[in-house]
Write a protein that holds these residues in place. Sequence first.
Motif, short mmCIF file in Angstrom:
data_model
loop_
_atom_site.label_atom_id
_atom_site.label_comp_id
_atom_site.label_asym_id
_atom_site.label_seq_id
_atom_site.Cartn_x
_atom_site.Cartn_y
_atom_site.Cartn_z
N UNK A 197 0.87 -1.29 -0.08
CA UNK A 197 0.10 0.05 0.13
C UNK A 197 0.75 1.25 -0.08
N UNK A 198 1.83 1.22 0.75
CA UNK A 198 2.72 2.48 0.95
C UNK A 198 4.35 2.11 0.94
N UNK B 253 10.50 8.67 -4.77
CA UNK B 253 10.50 9.29 -6.19
C UNK B 253 9.91 8.58 -7.09
N UNK B 254 9.55 9.15 -8.33
CA UNK B 254 8.96 8.74 -9.44
C UNK B 254 7.50 8.09 -9.08
N UNK B 255 7.43 7.07 -9.44
CA UNK B 255 5.92 6.45 -9.34
C UNK B 255 5.62 6.35 -8.05
N UNK B 258 4.19 9.59 -6.93
CA UNK B 258 2.96 10.00 -7.44
C UNK B 258 1.94 9.25 -6.70
N UNK B 259 2.18 8.08 -6.17
CA UNK B 259 1.43 7.33 -5.25
C UNK B 259 1.14 7.59 -4.09
N UNK B 260 2.31 8.02 -3.57
CA UNK B 260 2.37 9.01 -2.10
C UNK B 260 1.50 10.17 -2.06
N UNK B 265 -3.10 13.11 0.05
CA UNK B 265 -4.31 13.83 -0.63
C UNK B 265 -5.38 13.57 0.01
N UNK B 266 -5.61 12.16 0.35
CA UNK B 266 -6.65 11.67 0.92
C UNK B 266 -6.74 11.75 2.51
N UNK B 267 -5.66 12.31 3.23
CA UNK B 267 -5.62 12.18 4.48
C UNK B 267 -6.36 13.51 5.13
N UNK B 268 -6.58 14.72 4.71
CA UNK B 268 -7.35 15.41 5.59
C UNK B 268 -8.76 15.06 5.93
N UNK B 269 -9.06 15.45 7.19
CA UNK B 269 -10.37 15.30 7.85
C UNK B 269 -11.54 15.26 6.78
N UNK B 270 -12.41 14.36 6.97
CA UNK B 270 -13.58 14.36 6.09
C UNK B 270 -14.67 15.37 6.60
#
Lengths: 206, 468
Positions: A197-198, B253-255, B258-260, B265-270
């Motif tokens: 996943x990470x 780095x690299x791919x 982007x994945x990171x 970007x999905x972490x901020x509180x809902x």
Amino acid sequence: MQKFTQLTGIAAPLDLINIDTDMIIPKQFLKTIHRTGLGKNLFDEMRYDDNGQPIADFVLNKEPYTAAQILVAGDNFGCGSSREHAPWALLDFGIRCVIAPSFADIFYNNCFKNGILPIKLPRETVDQLMEKAERGGNAMFTIDLENQDVVDPDGNKHAFEVDEFRRHCLLNGLDDIALTLQKDEKITSYEGKRADEAPWVALQQG
Amino acid sequence: MGSPRTLFDKIWDSHVVDVQEDGTCLLYIDRHMVHEVTSPQAFEGLRNAGRPVRRTGQTLAVADHNVPTEGRDKGIADEESRTQVETLAANCAEFGVPYLEMNDIRQGIVHIVGPEQGFTLPGMTIVCGDSHTATHGAFGSLAFGIGTSEVEHVLATQTLLQKPAKNMRITVEGPLRPGLTAKDLTLAIIGKIGTAGGTGYVIEYAGEAIMALSMEGRMTVCNMAIEGGARAGLIAPDQTTFDYVKGRPMAPEGADWDKAVEYWSSLPSDEGAAYDVEIKLHTDEIAPQVTWGTSPEDVIAVTENVPNPADINDKNKAAAVQRALDYMGLTAGQPMTDVKIDTVFIGSCTNGRIEDLREVAAIAKGRKVAEGVRTLIVPGSGLVKRQAEEEGLDKIFKEAGFDWREPGCSMCLAMNADKLAPGERCASTSNRNFEGRQGRGGRTHLVSPGMAAAAAIKGHLADVREFL
């Protein structure tokens, strides 16, 4: 770790709020690479003058409190630095229990790792216990972790709450690293899942 | 879709390895930073039990508390300090832990080194045997200080036994005006919630004023979460965070990058996530701050006067205020700007970054330190020092009469040779004004870097806005 089951001893009153870990053990004593030997410097700057002589009216310099095993203190005990030297110094002096209306999180946690029981009680109860602790050697407190109560010198019982797992570890003197290592498979399986996943988390072993 | 979650909930949930019956969780630790003061007994414990370090690559060690800030080529004069630093180096060699030695350009305060190296990343769990680990929360990672027994636990297992904290959100609305810095925000927050206000909570800092801060400023805010009683502070990761992290030596780095970024970007509180406590402040109500007492909650605007214990109803609080005034040598009702100082300390994990030094330089440029005032500027790391010198800040400091030093914790806690003498009074950019913190009998006033520079020039506490 030393077990904690029941303790009967002298309680020293230290009626101050926000007692921080710099007060409990000042930084000049953090240079040690050992856990023991810090008791003589417990509360060093409140306990000794500029020439290193004991300050007569500081509670732990007065009889019978030189033999105190319990400390009664004000709100937010143990705030500040995470130094485990603070519980080590208390333990080395002989203190195995601290009673206060509230504790700072890191200090509170560190106590349990060293066989010290921190007890949170309502402020009014702590005020009463503070007064009773003033009676010195004629006023023994009994702390019973099994029954989760403090018996004051007048025989009154004050129940306290403690986290079940921490209580279990203290009562049995358990080393939690050994307990966690029994879950090695679960940790390894988590690491495997996380690597997918990470992948940036697991850096190459040095 | 589950119920809305906070940033804290998301990081927590993604790190739970196991849950016990009573709710205690085994939490995976992504990053572990180690320094010389709180680690020797932990390594000794491993050695005695014959246990290795589980994830050496996720561990990073550096000596910071005991290192001298001048004459480093001569080594460490104090024998105990030297032993502690040498013990760290030997332990790291024995257990295979990466170690940045004292003369490495990357050496510095552990909480400045981690982010600089990209060791600190968003969405992680990060620990260190140091309460100011809260600093790393600026990246949207759950970062908190631990004791030495837990240092040993993490070294051996890469996990910790923890129960989840409660969620507190502190929102600071309004723009940052000139002279008002991250330090003033964080001090004002502690003044509002008190030094135990955050006990049991993780604080998420939010709002216009927080999100407008640079990463340096965000680190200053989160750094002092512990002074408000919270083990950790958090700020949602955003473009400012990603821009800071990108290209750092240990960043993906690299791919992977982007994945990171997608994950971060999905972490901020809902939207609609629940907080146990909500606190709101507005920058209109915050002026440059200064502490008058011996707890970080003893803080007021520089334009105010020393408080009077007679005005306080709570008897414990009134006694604490009186004790603090006696210790600090102050009189109730005295204007803060009348308080003369002997020493100025600029540095620490709170304010030892490049932006802090630029703030100081902006005030110092073309001015002189007041007669008789001792000044120390201690950069947070070798890389901060190099950058400051590349920008010519060191020349500005030296021309103004400031002393420019080597990186380390220095007078924040005075474990090395930099300390206050009894009765000496210091305007300090550090984080704790406890009795004896900067030296036995020393008196500390916590301020922002600009306020410290203003005090150095005036010779007494001063309002930085007069210099702008």
